[in-house]
Design a protein around this motif. Structure first.
Motif, PDB file in Angstrom:
ATOM      1  N   SER A  22       0.805  -1.065  -0.029  1.00 17.16           N
ATOM      2  CA  SER A  22      -0.010   0.062  -0.073  1.00 17.16           C
ATOM      3  C   SER A  22       0.889   1.181  -0.074  1.00 17.16           C
TER       4      SER A  22
ATOM      5  N   SER B  37      -8.014   7.835   1.677  1.00  8.48           N
ATOM      6  CA  SER B  37      -7.479   7.014   2.647  1.00  8.48           C
ATOM      7  C   SER B  37      -5.846   7.019   2.573  1.00  8.48           C
TER       8      SER B  37
ATOM      9  N   TYR C 150      -1.608   2.065   4.206  1.00  9.02           N
ATOM     10  CA  TYR C 150      -2.053   1.155   5.466  1.00  9.02           C
ATOM     11  C   TYR C 150      -0.910  -0.022   5.416  1.00  9.02           C
ATOM     12  N   GLU C 151      -0.565  -0.701   6.463  1.00  8.46           N
ATOM     13  CA  GLU C 151      -0.302  -2.136   6.443  1.00  8.46           C
ATOM     14  C   GLU C 151      -1.208  -2.900   6.054  1.00  8.46           C
TER      15      GLU C 151
ATOM     16  N   LEU D 283      -6.660  -3.686   6.522  1.00  4.02           N
ATOM     17  CA  LEU D 283      -5.770  -2.462   6.182  1.00  4.02           C
ATOM     18  C   LEU D 283      -5.658  -1.796   7.641  1.00  4.02           C
ATOM     19  N   ALA D 284      -4.424  -1.594   8.235  1.00  2.01           N
ATOM     20  CA  ALA D 284      -4.190  -1.189   9.566  1.00  2.01           C
ATOM     21  C   ALA D 284      -3.293  -0.093   9.293  1.00  2.01           C
ATOM     22  N   ASN D 285      -3.642   1.121  10.107  1.00  3.08           N
ATOM     23  CA  ASN D 285      -2.961   2.179  10.197  1.00  3.08           C
ATOM     24  C   ASN D 285      -2.764   2.776  11.696  1.00  3.08           C
TER      25      ASN D 285
END
Length: 565
Positions: free
Chosen positions: A358, A391, A394-395, A415-417
């Motif tokens: 990403s 957006s 993200y990881e 999708l983590a932030n």
């Protein structure tokens, strides 16, 4: 692309999976499972009928003769051109003797290629990636999950001081732990995984096949270092990599060579030392770190560094950078992989070839969008999977054993932030992607005081084999203070395990919290971020089930068998 309106597959089989099965491109076990399923699945039968209809239409198309006007000269040039590479395809002799016949074959091949691309590319295509717009989920009331308990696992190092651990992806009882021999009187302020003050020591790799009841040492070559990482190939668990941090030394200021990499292809019985990969950097490096992935065919080495820059009138500043190298011959030779611009760490899927990443939408930098990238050939070529509207980068989290980046309700992309932000700010954000039209930010935990800006989550642990997301957070009976109020560890007794179910749009709390008081699991680093709780999900064969492994701040190691997995 074939539309997927109508009934949904109960198993979450995607158009790409069905296309691969139809073309006999899956394993015998997977083929048997899908064959048994499609006979009673209306959604799959509808999709396969669409494939049959398209197949019939394409096969009915006449093979057009090439026009004589502009092709005659080209045909003469083809006939005069010497053949450099012999053709080994079974082409009929009559066509082999005719240049016009060969041109007709080429036209037919284009039709076949187009047909294969339509049936095999899945929900995301590289040519014109879809723009995913955000939608708001309507969460259901929180649930409770009973019957799961935590098991403390004894580590081979007294006081729990080890650098890194990992699990075998196919065996929940096999664990690898690397570190240095026990250090007496270790300072209490020493962070797990960081070098101990003094001299580097010999790195040791321990392994257990019975969840910590017995540990043995692997015959590593003697390497002295400050810390280490260990990785096991998800597609071939016999392939293991150990990366050792050598600390400061000659040339490390300009080339980031302060590491040693040893590889095993036989489960740790024998080891080979890989040559050093140089990262030519023209400026002074402030800090340098490395990480390794390993698969059956490749070894990836990532290098991250901070460069010291001098600005006239304002002193010094640091700028981050990085590079990734890949070896296809067991670490003997290396070549740099050109990754697309991305902010998060790329994610390698279980097939050992597919990588997703990403990054910011550099083509439209003012849009505030991000781009999901995909490579199906270990980084040689990249395609844009999708654009995420409004957006940030993200990881990406995927389920263990997943071989495709195509999302579905059964296996979302998560999708983590905000994973590097201290836990007490509760700024971790998570979104899910289940189709090629939308992405959905996850709602907060069903706990008083949480909000869309503060979900109540402290750590993202991973995605389960059945597509659920596991996270640590405050308890169901806790209350999150207002944003302008300070947060103290004494306000919470323990961290609780939560599960997000994308099918039900619901958070559920496990009734057994992490068996360690919050004050102990977070000290001596109260500002620690998500990365301080290192977790894995290992999936066993047959009835072994799936287990969640978690290492706490103080290096205590726990595991839990996941219900229903």
């Amino acid at each position: 692309m074939i539309a997927e309106d109508g009934p949904r597959c109960a198993l979450g089989l995607t158009s790409r999976t069905l296309s691969t099965w139809r073309a006999q491109g899956v394993s015998a076990t997977e083929a048997e499972r899908i064959s048994a399923h499609v006979s009673s699945c209306a959604a799959c039968q509808r999709q396969l009928a669409a494939y049959d209809a398209m197949d019939a239409v394409l096969r009915a198309q006449p093979v057009l003769a090439p026009p004589a006007s502009d092709w005659d000269e080209l045909c003469e040039r083809i006939e005069d051109e010497p053949v450099r590479t012999p053709l080994h395809w079974p082409i009929p002799a009559a066509l082999r003797r005719s240049s016009k016949g060969l041109i007709a074959i080429a036209a037919a091949l284009l039709v076949v290629v187009a047909f294969t691309w339509v049936l095999g590319r899945g929900a995301f295509g590289p040519a014109a990636p879809p723009t995913l717009t955000p939608i708001t989920l309507a969460p259901q009331p929180g649930g409770r999950i009973t019957g799961a308990t935590w098991q403390h696992v004894t580590t081979p190092v007294p006081q729990g001081w080890y650098s890194y651990y990992t699990t075998a992806p196919n065996d929940p009882a096999t664990v690898y732990v690397c570190g240095t021999p026990p250090v007496l009187n270790a300072p209490e302020s020493l962070e797990p995984g960081q070098p101990n003050p003094g001299q580097p020591d010999t790195i040791v790799l321990w392994l257990t096949h019975d969840a910590g009841q017995h540990w043995t040492k692997a015959p590593l070559p003697e390497i002295k270092g400050w810390g280490c990482y260990v990785q096991v190939a998800s597609d071939t668990p016999q392939h293991i990599a150990v990366l050792v941090d050598l600390g400061p030394g000659p040339n490390t200021d300009t080339h980031c060579t302060n590491y040693s990499l040893v590889l095993s292809a036989d489960g740790g019985a024998t080891w080979q030392t890989a040559p050093t990969v140089y990262s030519p950097i023209s400026q002074l490096v402030y800090i340098c770190s490395h990480f390794v992935w390993i698969t059956a065919r490749h070894v990836f080495l990532t290098t991250s560094y901070s460069i010291v820059q001098t600005t006239p009138g304002s002193g010094f500043s640091t700028v981050g950078g990085g590079a990734i190298a890949r070896s296809d011959d067991g670490g003997r030779t290396w070549a740099r992989v050109q990754f697309p611009d991305q902010s998060g760490m790329p994610t390698l899927l279980a097939d050992g070839e597919t990588i997703i990443a990403s990054g910011a939408d550099t083509a439209n930098p003012k849009s505030g969008n991000s781009v999901l990238w995909q490579s199906r050939d270990a980084g040689d070529n990249w395609q844009r999977m999708a654009i995420l509207e409004q957006s940030g980068a993200y990881e990406i989290l995927t389920a263990p054993g997943v071989h495709t980046a195509e999302p579905s309700v059964a296996h979302p992309l998560y999708l983590a932030n905000g994973l590097a932000i201290p836990w007490y700010l509760f700024r971790i954000q998570v979104a899910q992607v289940t189709n090629s039209q939308h992405y959905a930010p996850l709602p907060p935990l069903p706990v008083p005081g949480t909000s869309s800006e503060r979900l109540g989550i402290t750590t993202i642990l991973g995605e389960t084999p059945d597509g659920k997301l596991l996270a640590l957070g405050i308890g169901p009976d806790d209350s999150l203070p207002a944003p302008d109020q300070p947060v103290s560890m004494t306000q919470f007794s323990q961290q609780w395990l939560w599960e997000w179910d994308p099918r039900l749009d619901r958070w559920s709390a496990f009734t057994t919290p992490l068996p360690l008081p919050w004050s102990q699991s977070s000290t001596p680093f109260p500002g620690c971020s998500d990365h301080c709780w290192l977790s894995y999900i290992a999936v066993g064969q047959g009835t072994a089930g799936a287990y969640l492994w978690v290492r706490t701040i103080g290096s205590a190691l726990y595991r839990m068998r996941l219900p229903g997995a």
